[in-house]
Design a protein around this motif. Structure first.
Motif, PDB file in Angstrom:
ATOM      1  N   ARG A 264     -27.842  -0.088 -73.773  1.00 56.27           N
ATOM      2  CA  ARG A 264     -27.795   0.686 -72.525  1.00 56.27           C
ATOM      3  C   ARG A 264     -28.398   2.073 -72.631  1.00 56.27           C
ATOM      4  N   HIS A 265     -28.354   2.687 -73.797  1.00 55.53           N
ATOM      5  CA  HIS A 265     -28.860   4.055 -73.932  1.00 55.53           C
ATOM      6  C   HIS A 265     -30.247   4.125 -74.564  1.00 55.53           C
ATOM      7  N   LYS A 266     -30.852   2.949 -74.766  1.00 52.72           N
ATOM      8  CA  LYS A 266     -32.185   2.947 -75.375  1.00 52.72           C
ATOM      9  C   LYS A 266     -33.242   2.842 -74.284  1.00 52.72           C
ATOM     10  N   GLY A 267     -34.256   3.687 -74.374  1.00 48.75           N
ATOM     11  CA  GLY A 267     -35.299   3.688 -73.345  1.00 48.75           C
ATOM     12  C   GLY A 267     -36.473   2.784 -73.653  1.00 48.75           C
ATOM     13  N   ASN A 268     -36.381   2.007 -74.756  1.00 44.79           N
ATOM     14  CA  ASN A 268     -37.552   1.245 -75.196  1.00 44.79           C
ATOM     15  C   ASN A 268     -37.461  -0.235 -74.822  1.00 44.79           C
ATOM     16  N   ARG A 269     -36.727  -0.542 -73.757  1.00 41.30           N
ATOM     17  CA  ARG A 269     -36.550  -1.941 -73.343  1.00 41.30           C
ATOM     18  C   ARG A 269     -37.201  -2.135 -71.976  1.00 41.30           C
ATOM     19  N   PRO A 270     -38.504  -2.487 -71.944  1.00 37.73           N
ATOM     20  CA  PRO A 270     -39.211  -2.557 -70.658  1.00 37.73           C
ATOM     21  C   PRO A 270     -38.569  -3.515 -69.656  1.00 37.73           C
ATOM     22  N   LEU A 271     -37.944  -4.593 -70.148  1.00 40.29           N
ATOM     23  CA  LEU A 271     -37.355  -5.564 -69.220  1.00 40.29           C
ATOM     24  C   LEU A 271     -36.129  -5.015 -68.507  1.00 40.29           C
ATOM     25  N   LEU A 272     -35.563  -3.921 -69.033  1.00 40.28           N
ATOM     26  CA  LEU A 272     -34.360  -3.349 -68.418  1.00 40.28           C
ATOM     27  C   LEU A 272     -34.668  -2.156 -67.512  1.00 40.28           C
ATOM     28  N   LYS A 273     -35.941  -1.891 -67.290  1.00 39.11           N
ATOM     29  CA  LYS A 273     -36.297  -0.778 -66.390  1.00 39.11           C
ATOM     30  C   LYS A 273     -36.194  -1.266 -64.941  1.00 39.11           C
ATOM     31  N   THR A 274     -34.955  -1.458 -64.498  1.00 43.67           N
ATOM     32  CA  THR A 274     -34.684  -1.960 -63.144  1.00 43.67           C
ATOM     33  C   THR A 274     -33.597  -1.080 -62.524  1.00 43.67           C
TER      34      THR A 274
ATOM     35  N   PHE B 133     -27.741  -3.535 -66.097  1.00 41.52           N
ATOM     36  CA  PHE B 133     -26.718  -4.468 -66.583  1.00 41.52           C
ATOM     37  C   PHE B 133     -26.897  -5.845 -65.947  1.00 41.52           C
ATOM     38  N   ALA B 134     -27.119  -5.873 -64.639  1.00 45.94           N
ATOM     39  CA  ALA B 134     -27.326  -7.157 -63.943  1.00 45.94           C
ATOM     40  C   ALA B 134     -28.568  -7.859 -64.485  1.00 45.94           C
ATOM     41  N   THR B 135     -29.595  -7.077 -64.810  1.00 39.09           N
ATOM     42  CA  THR B 135     -30.822  -7.639 -65.378  1.00 39.09           C
ATOM     43  C   THR B 135     -30.531  -8.256 -66.744  1.00 39.09           C
ATOM     44  N   LEU B 136     -29.804  -7.514 -67.583  1.00 37.60           N
ATOM     45  CA  LEU B 136     -29.452  -8.019 -68.910  1.00 37.60           C
ATOM     46  C   LEU B 136     -28.631  -9.305 -68.778  1.00 37.60           C
ATOM     47  N   LYS B 137     -27.661  -9.301 -67.868  1.00 37.81           N
ATOM     48  CA  LYS B 137     -26.805 -10.481 -67.658  1.00 37.81           C
ATOM     49  C   LYS B 137     -27.634 -11.685 -67.222  1.00 37.81           C
ATOM     50  N   SER B 138     -28.599 -11.424 -66.348  1.00 36.56           N
ATOM     51  CA  SER B 138     -29.461 -12.495 -65.860  1.00 36.56           C
ATOM     52  C   SER B 138     -30.266 -13.115 -67.019  1.00 36.56           C
ATOM     53  N   TYR B 139     -30.854 -12.278 -67.880  1.00 35.61           N
ATOM     54  CA  TYR B 139     -31.575 -12.788 -69.050  1.00 35.61           C
ATOM     55  C   TYR B 139     -30.628 -13.539 -69.983  1.00 35.61           C
ATOM     56  N   TYR B 140     -29.457 -12.975 -70.188  1.00 35.59           N
ATOM     57  CA  TYR B 140     -28.452 -13.577 -71.055  1.00 35.59           C
ATOM     58  C   TYR B 140     -28.108 -14.986 -70.564  1.00 35.59           C
ATOM     59  N   ASP B 141     -27.812 -15.087 -69.272  1.00 42.05           N
ATOM     60  CA  ASP B 141     -27.423 -16.380 -68.697  1.00 42.05           C
ATOM     61  C   ASP B 141     -28.554 -17.406 -68.793  1.00 42.05           C
ATOM     62  N   LYS B 142     -29.782 -16.950 -68.544  1.00 44.31           N
ATOM     63  CA  LYS B 142     -30.938 -17.865 -68.560  1.00 44.31           C
ATOM     64  C   LYS B 142     -31.305 -18.310 -69.967  1.00 44.31           C
ATOM     65  N   ARG B 143     -31.065 -17.467 -70.951  1.00 46.62           N
ATOM     66  CA  ARG B 143     -31.590 -17.723 -72.293  1.00 46.62           C
ATOM     67  C   ARG B 143     -30.630 -18.440 -73.231  1.00 46.62           C
ATOM     68  N   GLN B 144     -29.330 -18.416 -72.948  1.00 48.13           N
ATOM     69  CA  GLN B 144     -28.350 -18.982 -73.894  1.00 48.13           C
ATOM     70  C   GLN B 144     -28.680 -20.431 -74.265  1.00 48.13           C
ATOM     71  N   SER B 145     -29.064 -21.238 -73.274  1.00 49.13           N
ATOM     72  CA  SER B 145     -29.310 -22.661 -73.544  1.00 49.13           C
ATOM     73  C   SER B 145     -30.527 -22.859 -74.454  1.00 49.13           C
ATOM     74  N   PHE B 146     -31.486 -21.925 -74.388  1.00 49.05           N
ATOM     75  CA  PHE B 146     -32.652 -22.003 -75.285  1.00 49.05           C
ATOM     76  C   PHE B 146     -32.261 -21.588 -76.704  1.00 49.05           C
ATOM     77  N   TYR B 147     -31.516 -20.482 -76.808  1.00 44.03           N
ATOM     78  CA  TYR B 147     -31.078 -20.024 -78.127  1.00 44.03           C
ATOM     79  C   TYR B 147     -30.229 -21.085 -78.818  1.00 44.03           C
ATOM     80  N   ALA B 148     -29.489 -21.841 -78.030  1.00 48.14           N
ATOM     81  CA  ALA B 148     -28.608 -22.882 -78.589  1.00 48.14           C
ATOM     82  C   ALA B 148     -29.399 -23.978 -79.307  1.00 48.14           C
ATOM     83  N   LEU B 149     -30.714 -24.013 -79.113  1.00 48.84           N
ATOM     84  CA  LEU B 149     -31.566 -24.995 -79.780  1.00 48.84           C
ATOM     85  C   LEU B 149     -31.920 -24.568 -81.213  1.00 48.84           C
ATOM     86  N   ALA B 150     -31.517 -23.370 -81.604  1.00 47.99           N
ATOM     87  CA  ALA B 150     -31.821 -22.884 -82.957  1.00 47.99           C
ATOM     88  C   ALA B 150     -31.128 -23.746 -84.006  1.00 47.99           C
ATOM     89  N   ASP B 151     -31.682 -23.740 -85.219  1.00 45.45           N
ATOM     90  CA  ASP B 151     -31.134 -24.547 -86.319  1.00 45.45           C
ATOM     91  C   ASP B 151     -29.740 -24.093 -86.732  1.00 45.45           C
TER      92      ASP B 151
END
Length: 185
Positions: A118-128, A132-150
């Motif tokens: 939250r306090h880092k300015g180097n996250r271009p995807l969070l410049k909205t 927090f809602a943006t982070l949550k949206s990425y989190y929700d969308k990505r969990q199923s992909f990460y779950a494919l990891a070994d």
């Protein structure tokens, strides 16, 4: 003592703020192999920062370059590689990682991630307007992909970098195809 010999590159995947770089560096030291970060390598290749690449060329261009960098790094050497949060979402990247490496998902709860980024300015995807809602949206969308990891490892706010590195090593030790133990005589 026992020396641990890595047999394939190790690739850290997961959300921004999950600790991929910090834990990856610690694991690379234990395994005595180079640590690489796909974002840093991309910045070197483009001679631009990640935020500059997003600003000038957009996310699609960034993703294309990211795939090229990950493919090149995996083909070049035995290493520990930290990837950007979106890298494992790409089917092409997952296929390359799956063919040549072992993927480790650092699975961290949303509130912990938020506190870390939250306090880092180097996250271009969070410049909205609502990061927090943006982070949550990425989190929700990505969990199923990460779950494919070994390998999936849970991490919480109280786990230190060294504790997480030890968890990774312990998980690798259960997979003889990935790691070999040799007497360090």
């Amino acid at each position: 003592s026992m020396a641990l010999i890595l047999k394939k590159p190790l690739v850290f995947v997961g959300m921004m703020g999950a600790g991929k770089t910090a834990v990856g560096k610690a694991v690379s030291q234990v395994l005595n192999v180079p640590f690489l970060d796909s974002d840093s390598e991309l910045e070197k290749a483009a001679n631009l920062t990640i935020p500059e690449i997003f600003d000038r060329h957009g996310e699609a261009f960034f993703r294309k370059k990211e795939t090229q960098v990950i493919t090149r790094l995996l083909g070049s050497q035995l290493c520990v590689l930290s990837t950007g949060g979106g890298a494992f979402i790409s089917e092409q990247n997952r296929a390359a990682i799956s063919a040549q490496a072992v993927s480790v998902w650092l699975n961290v709860d949303l509130d912990v991630l938020w506190n870390r980024v939250r306090h880092k300015g180097n996250r271009p995807l969070l410049k909205t307007s609502d990061p927090f809602a943006t982070l949550k949206s990425y989190y929700d969308k990505r969990q199923s992909f990460y779950a494919l990891a070994d390998i999936e490892l849970r991490s919480n706010a109280f786990n230190s970098i060294d504790e997480m590195a030890l968890k990774v090593i312990a998980a690798l030790r259960t997979k003889p195809e990935l790691i070999e133990e040799k007497n360090d005589a």
